[in-house]
Design a protein around this motif. Structure first.
Motif, PDB file in Angstrom:
ATOM      1  N   LYS A  55       0.834  -1.208   0.000  1.00  0.00           N
ATOM      2  CA  LYS A  55       0.000   0.000   0.000  1.00  0.00           C
ATOM      3  C   LYS A  55       0.865   1.254   0.000  1.00  0.00           C
ATOM      4  O   LYS A  55       0.630   2.180  -0.781  1.00  0.00           O
ATOM      5  CB  LYS A  55      -0.946   0.021   1.202  1.00  0.00           C
ATOM      6  N   TRP A  72       1.348 -13.048  -4.815  1.00  0.00           N
ATOM      7  CA  TRP A  72       0.244 -12.155  -5.139  1.00  0.00           C
ATOM      8  C   TRP A  72      -0.942 -13.015  -5.575  1.00  0.00           C
ATOM      9  O   TRP A  72      -0.756 -14.161  -6.006  1.00  0.00           O
ATOM     10  CB  TRP A  72       0.621 -11.223  -6.295  1.00  0.00           C
ATOM     11  N   GLY A 121      -6.474 -10.192  -8.849  1.00  0.00           N
ATOM     12  CA  GLY A 121      -7.230  -9.016  -8.444  1.00  0.00           C
ATOM     13  C   GLY A 121      -6.556  -8.154  -7.402  1.00  0.00           C
ATOM     14  O   GLY A 121      -6.961  -6.998  -7.189  1.00  0.00           O
ATOM     15  N   GLU A 122      -5.509  -8.657  -6.765  1.00  0.00           N
ATOM     16  CA  GLU A 122      -4.876  -7.894  -5.673  1.00  0.00           C
ATOM     17  C   GLU A 122      -4.260  -6.590  -6.160  1.00  0.00           C
ATOM     18  O   GLU A 122      -4.417  -5.541  -5.525  1.00  0.00           O
ATOM     19  CB  GLU A 122      -3.812  -8.754  -4.987  1.00  0.00           C
ATOM     20  N   LEU A 164      -5.129  -4.766  -8.611  1.00  0.00           N
ATOM     21  CA  LEU A 164      -6.173  -3.817  -9.006  1.00  0.00           C
ATOM     22  C   LEU A 164      -6.750  -3.070  -7.801  1.00  0.00           C
ATOM     23  O   LEU A 164      -7.226  -1.945  -7.945  1.00  0.00           O
ATOM     24  CB  LEU A 164      -7.298  -4.536  -9.756  1.00  0.00           C
ATOM     25  N   THR A 165      -6.724  -3.695  -6.625  1.00  0.00           N
ATOM     26  CA  THR A 165      -7.293  -3.032  -5.447  1.00  0.00           C
ATOM     27  C   THR A 165      -6.555  -1.752  -5.093  1.00  0.00           C
ATOM     28  O   THR A 165      -7.129  -0.856  -4.467  1.00  0.00           O
ATOM     29  CB  THR A 165      -7.285  -3.970  -4.223  1.00  0.00           C
ATOM     30  N   HIS A 166      -5.301  -1.654  -5.481  1.00  0.00           N
ATOM     31  CA  HIS A 166      -4.529  -0.436  -5.201  1.00  0.00           C
ATOM     32  C   HIS A 166      -4.886   0.693  -6.172  1.00  0.00           C
ATOM     33  O   HIS A 166      -4.426   1.825  -5.992  1.00  0.00           O
ATOM     34  CB  HIS A 166      -3.031  -0.739  -5.277  1.00  0.00           C
ATOM     35  N   TYR A 167      -5.707   0.398  -7.180  1.00  0.00           N
ATOM     36  CA  TYR A 167      -6.039   1.370  -8.219  1.00  0.00           C
ATOM     37  C   TYR A 167      -7.549   1.515  -8.399  1.00  0.00           C
ATOM     38  O   TYR A 167      -8.020   1.850  -9.481  1.00  0.00           O
ATOM     39  CB  TYR A 167      -5.365   0.964  -9.536  1.00  0.00           C
ATOM     40  N   HIS A 168      -8.297   1.310  -7.338  1.00  0.00           N
ATOM     41  CA  HIS A 168      -9.760   1.414  -7.412  1.00  0.00           C
ATOM     42  C   HIS A 168     -10.214   2.819  -7.795  1.00  0.00           C
ATOM     43  O   HIS A 168     -11.309   3.014  -8.316  1.00  0.00           O
ATOM     44  CB  HIS A 168     -10.397   1.011  -6.073  1.00  0.00           C
ATOM     45  N   SER A 185      -7.005  -4.869 -17.541  1.00  0.00           N
ATOM     46  CA  SER A 185      -6.931  -5.635 -16.295  1.00  0.00           C
ATOM     47  C   SER A 185      -7.055  -7.121 -16.614  1.00  0.00           C
ATOM     48  O   SER A 185      -7.863  -7.833 -16.035  1.00  0.00           O
ATOM     49  CB  SER A 185      -8.029  -5.207 -15.315  1.00  0.00           C
TER      50      SER A 185
END
Length: 276
Positions: free
Chosen positions: A189, A229, A232-233, A235-239, A246
């Protein structure tokens, strides 16, 4: 250096599971002193550095932001010492997506994170981008410089560890291929927040990461500093960014001389903050 030391003290203190008060108690200081260090308001006295290093179990060089020259962090250091290019010199397919999405019709600054032997960084420089690149491998850095010289382009290449290095200048494009598995889960993060902060409006991040799948055997390369990893992990940093790609793929690989498979998430995300 003050900001680097501040950040590293905080990172390695948290990694050891210590509060500021606990670290201060070990060092015989007030917690306010440690707080000032981590906020870059002051620096530890030089006489405290050895004890700080022992307590956090990290070298003084690494605390100060220098990557040790003799420490084997990547399994590819020896592979890169040959005359041949381990990964070849053809650019990654994602490089062509960058050209399509953000062609260098104006000055665009690009950072290649974990550039390896430089094939992608040199490709970008050859096509008109202003390129910076870093890697933890000395041999990789030298081959990047050599490839750039042979191609007649300039790449600002330097040595850094992805776990320690943080951006302090803005880029239009941040690119990384086959490197993000070196980031420990607890750092992700903070690292991606830093990359996002130092990306210009409408800039893009072009990343891929190996993802763990139960039906794919572990790769034959025994990488001691690789971390799992999951789909989908990334992608969560780029919501809060616009997703341009993707996708997830499974592909064959023979990099170690042993045929095997990888699963990989490919992501292209664009920074859009205005409502216009």
């Amino acid at each position: 250096m003050k900001e680097t030391l501040a950040r590293n003290i905080a990172i390695y203190r948290k990694e050891k599971g210590l509060t500021q008060e606990e670290l201060a108690q070990i060092l015989g200081l007030s917690f306010q002193a440690v707080s000032k260090w981590e906020n870059a308001q002051s620096m530890p006295d030089i006489a405290l550095l050895p004890e700080l290093s022992r307590t956090l179990e990290v070298s003084i060089d690494k605390l100060l932001g220098y990557t040790a020259q003799d420490k084997r962090i990547t399994i590819y250091e020896e592979e890169y010492k040959t005359q041949d290019y381990y990964w070849g010199t053809e650019p990654n397919d994602a490089c062509y997506q960058v050209l399509q999405l953000m062609p260098p019709t104006k000055r665009l600054r690009l950072l290649d994170i974990g550039c390896g032997e430089g094939k992608d960084a040199v490709f970008f420089a050859r096509n008109g981008y202003e390129v910076s690149a870093f890697d933890v491998s000395d041999a990789g850095i030298e081959k990047t410089r050599s490839l750039a010289e042979k191609t007649g382009v300039h790449v600002h290449v330097f040595k850094a560890d992805i776990l320690d290095y943080r951006l302090d200048t803005h880029y239009d494009i941040i690119f990384s291929s086959g490197v993000l598995h070196y980031i420990k889960p607890e750092y992700r993060k903070e690292i991606f927040d830093n990359y996002k902060q130092f990306t210009n409006e409408n800039g893009i991040h072009v990343f891929n990461v190996f993802v763990n799948k139960p039906f794919i055997a572990p790769p034959p390369e025994k990488e001691p500093n690789a971390y799992k990893w999951y789909s989908g992990e990334l992608l969560t940093h780029y919501h809060d960014w616009l997703m341009k790609d993707s996708s997830e793929i499974v592909f064959d690989c023979n990099s170690s001389g042993i045929p095997h498979k990888h699963a990989m998430t490919n992501m292209i995300a664009q920074k859009i903050t205005s409502f216009s």
